[in-house]
Motif scaffolding. Sequence first.
Motif, PDB file in Angstrom:
ATOM      1  N   ALA A   1      50.371  11.102  12.448  1.00 55.26           N
ATOM      2  CA  ALA A   1      50.410   9.694  12.859  1.00 55.26           C
ATOM      3  C   ALA A   1      49.463   8.878  11.985  1.00 55.26           C
ATOM      4  O   ALA A   1      49.815   7.772  11.542  1.00 55.26           O
ATOM      5  CB  ALA A   1      50.045   9.561  14.339  1.00 55.26           C
ATOM      6  N   GLY A   2      48.282   9.406  11.729  1.00 53.87           N
ATOM      7  CA  GLY A   2      47.339   8.724  10.835  1.00 53.87           C
ATOM      8  C   GLY A   2      47.892   8.573   9.434  1.00 53.87           C
ATOM      9  O   GLY A   2      47.749   7.523   8.798  1.00 53.87           O
ATOM     10  N   ARG A   3      48.560   9.615   8.956  1.00 53.95           N
ATOM     11  CA  ARG A   3      49.168   9.559   7.623  1.00 53.95           C
ATOM     12  C   ARG A   3      50.292   8.523   7.586  1.00 53.95           C
ATOM     13  O   ARG A   3      50.428   7.768   6.615  1.00 53.95           O
ATOM     14  CB  ARG A   3      49.712  10.936   7.236  1.00 53.95           C
ATOM     15  CG  ARG A   3      50.334  10.960   5.848  1.00 53.95           C
ATOM     16  CD  ARG A   3      50.749  12.348   5.407  1.00 53.95           C
ATOM     17  NE  ARG A   3      49.552  13.158   5.208  1.00 53.95           N
ATOM     18  CZ  ARG A   3      49.378  14.378   5.723  1.00 53.95           C
ATOM     19  NH1 ARG A   3      50.313  14.936   6.454  1.00 53.95           N
ATOM     20  NH2 ARG A   3      48.264  15.048   5.493  1.00 53.95           N
ATOM     21  N   ALA A   4      51.086   8.459   8.660  1.00 56.62           N
ATOM     22  CA  ALA A   4      52.178   7.476   8.717  1.00 56.62           C
ATOM     23  C   ALA A   4      51.626   6.048   8.674  1.00 56.62           C
ATOM     24  O   ALA A   4      52.201   5.177   8.011  1.00 56.62           O
ATOM     25  CB  ALA A   4      53.005   7.687   9.987  1.00 56.62           C
ATOM     26  N   ILE A   5      50.500   5.831   9.334  1.00 58.93           N
ATOM     27  CA  ILE A   5      49.880   4.508   9.291  1.00 58.93           C
ATOM     28  C   ILE A   5      49.384   4.208   7.876  1.00 58.93           C
ATOM     29  O   ILE A   5      49.644   3.130   7.333  1.00 58.93           O
ATOM     30  CB  ILE A   5      48.745   4.403  10.323  1.00 58.93           C
ATOM     31  CG1 ILE A   5      49.338   4.391  11.740  1.00 58.93           C
ATOM     32  CG2 ILE A   5      47.890   3.163  10.080  1.00 58.93           C
ATOM     33  CD1 ILE A   5      48.308   4.526  12.848  1.00 58.93           C
TER      34      ILE A   5
END
Length: 101
Positions: A17-21
Amino acid sequence: MPALTGAELGDWACREAGRAIRDVRHDNPEVMRPISEAAVRSGVPLLVERGKVLQRKIREAEANRNPDGTVWGVDISIATYDLTYNCEHAIVDRTGSAPEG
């Protein structure tokens, strides 16, 4: 989704999720669906709750596609930020201390 379970799967969901952001892909249903599924499957209470919300937002966005086939991803983005916020608290709940950083 990797063959992980429990907290390890939750950690994967949080990292992704952090990478997607960071990659500005957190409004994309195809990117966020496996992350939301992992959050729910992890069994970590804070992640399960936020993962279910994210799944609902993905379903709603896909049900209301624009005429050109695109989705309005603002609600998906907001739900993704909520998930990542809860990732920090889920880590505290499991370890008893906040992550450094």
